[in-house]
Motif scaffolding. Sequence first.
Motif, PDB file in Angstrom:
ATOM      1  N   SER A 134       0.853  -9.885   6.346  1.00  0.00           N
ATOM      2  CA  SER A 134       0.399 -10.265   5.023  1.00  0.00           C
ATOM      3  C   SER A 134      -0.336  -9.117   4.339  1.00  0.00           C
ATOM      4  O   SER A 134      -1.214  -8.486   4.933  1.00  0.00           O
ATOM      5  N   LEU A 135       0.055  -8.863   3.096  1.00  0.00           N
ATOM      6  CA  LEU A 135      -0.649  -7.862   2.304  1.00  0.00           C
ATOM      7  C   LEU A 135      -2.115  -8.243   2.171  1.00  0.00           C
ATOM      8  O   LEU A 135      -3.000  -7.383   2.214  1.00  0.00           O
ATOM      9  N   ASN A 136      -2.394  -9.539   2.070  1.00  0.00           N
ATOM     10  CA  ASN A 136      -3.793  -9.982   2.005  1.00  0.00           C
ATOM     11  C   ASN A 136      -4.531  -9.660   3.293  1.00  0.00           C
ATOM     12  O   ASN A 136      -5.717  -9.321   3.264  1.00  0.00           O
ATOM     13  N   ARG A 137      -3.871  -9.778   4.440  1.00  0.00           N
ATOM     14  CA  ARG A 137      -4.518  -9.457   5.713  1.00  0.00           C
ATOM     15  C   ARG A 137      -4.886  -7.979   5.753  1.00  0.00           C
ATOM     16  O   ARG A 137      -5.984  -7.607   6.150  1.00  0.00           O
ATOM     17  N   ILE A 138      -3.974  -7.120   5.327  1.00  0.00           N
ATOM     18  CA  ILE A 138      -4.247  -5.673   5.313  1.00  0.00           C
ATOM     19  C   ILE A 138      -5.410  -5.377   4.368  1.00  0.00           C
ATOM     20  O   ILE A 138      -6.324  -4.625   4.714  1.00  0.00           O
ATOM     21  N   ARG A 139      -5.386  -5.980   3.193  1.00  0.00           N
ATOM     22  CA  ARG A 139      -6.480  -5.772   2.231  1.00  0.00           C
ATOM     23  C   ARG A 139      -7.807  -6.307   2.765  1.00  0.00           C
ATOM     24  O   ARG A 139      -8.862  -5.708   2.544  1.00  0.00           O
ATOM     25  N   THR A 140      -7.756  -7.446   3.454  1.00  0.00           N
ATOM     26  CA  THR A 140      -8.979  -8.024   4.022  1.00  0.00           C
ATOM     27  C   THR A 140      -9.569  -7.096   5.071  1.00  0.00           C
ATOM     28  O   THR A 140     -10.782  -6.857   5.091  1.00  0.00           O
ATOM     29  N   ILE A 141      -8.723  -6.580   5.951  1.00  0.00           N
ATOM     30  CA  ILE A 141      -9.193  -5.646   6.979  1.00  0.00           C
ATOM     31  C   ILE A 141      -9.791  -4.412   6.318  1.00  0.00           C
ATOM     32  O   ILE A 141     -10.898  -3.977   6.653  1.00  0.00           O
ATOM     33  N   HIS A 142      -9.084  -3.850   5.358  1.00  0.00           N
ATOM     34  CA  HIS A 142      -9.579  -2.657   4.664  1.00  0.00           C
ATOM     35  C   HIS A 142     -10.917  -2.935   3.974  1.00  0.00           C
ATOM     36  O   HIS A 142     -11.872  -2.157   4.104  1.00  0.00           O
ATOM     37  N   SER A 143     -11.008  -4.045   3.261  1.00  0.00           N
ATOM     38  CA  SER A 143     -12.226  -4.364   2.505  1.00  0.00           C
ATOM     39  C   SER A 143     -13.419  -4.625   3.408  1.00  0.00           C
ATOM     40  O   SER A 143     -14.523  -4.141   3.146  1.00  0.00           O
ATOM     41  N   SER A 144     -13.207  -5.389   4.475  1.00  0.00           N
ATOM     42  CA  SER A 144     -14.339  -5.706   5.347  1.00  0.00           C
ATOM     43  C   SER A 144     -14.826  -4.458   6.072  1.00  0.00           C
ATOM     44  O   SER A 144     -16.027  -4.302   6.296  1.00  0.00           O
ATOM     45  N   LEU A 145     -13.922  -3.560   6.407  1.00  0.00           N
ATOM     46  CA  LEU A 145     -14.359  -2.312   7.036  1.00  0.00           C
ATOM     47  C   LEU A 145     -15.016  -1.378   6.027  1.00  0.00           C
ATOM     48  O   LEU A 145     -15.946  -0.648   6.379  1.00  0.00           O
ATOM     49  N   ALA A 146     -14.552  -1.394   4.786  1.00  0.00           N
ATOM     50  CA  ALA A 146     -15.172  -0.563   3.753  1.00  0.00           C
ATOM     51  C   ALA A 146     -16.624  -0.968   3.530  1.00  0.00           C
ATOM     52  O   ALA A 146     -17.488  -0.112   3.309  1.00  0.00           O
ATOM     53  N   ILE A 147     -16.900  -2.270   3.628  1.00  0.00           N
ATOM     54  CA  ILE A 147     -18.281  -2.753   3.501  1.00  0.00           C
ATOM     55  C   ILE A 147     -19.157  -2.122   4.578  1.00  0.00           C
ATOM     56  O   ILE A 147     -20.329  -1.837   4.354  1.00  0.00           O
TER      57      ILE A 147
END
Length: 89
Positions: free
Chosen positions: A16-29
């Motif tokens: 899921s593109l949302n899963r990739i974005r979620t992983i990226h966003s939570s790690l960016a935090i």
Amino acid sequence: DSRSTCQTFYSLYGISLNRIRTIHSSLAIEHNSLSLELVTAIIDGRRILGNSVEIKEVKNEYTTYEMMLALDPYFVDDLLKAHEDMMSL
């Protein structure tokens, strides 16, 4: 561009593109500096140049997301297992 790379990865592997974005966003935090494109490449299993700790964080988070449906949110041992997998270096 990173959007088309992620979309191609999604269409090839069903991630899921949302899963990739979620992983990226939570790690960016947490101050992980890897781009969305690099996070996608890591999940794809490609080698990248980057901080080894940040790369491991992506792999750990992806692994934890993959096992999430098998975990019981009311079972402490499952919570501890997820935490252990996220924090392992």
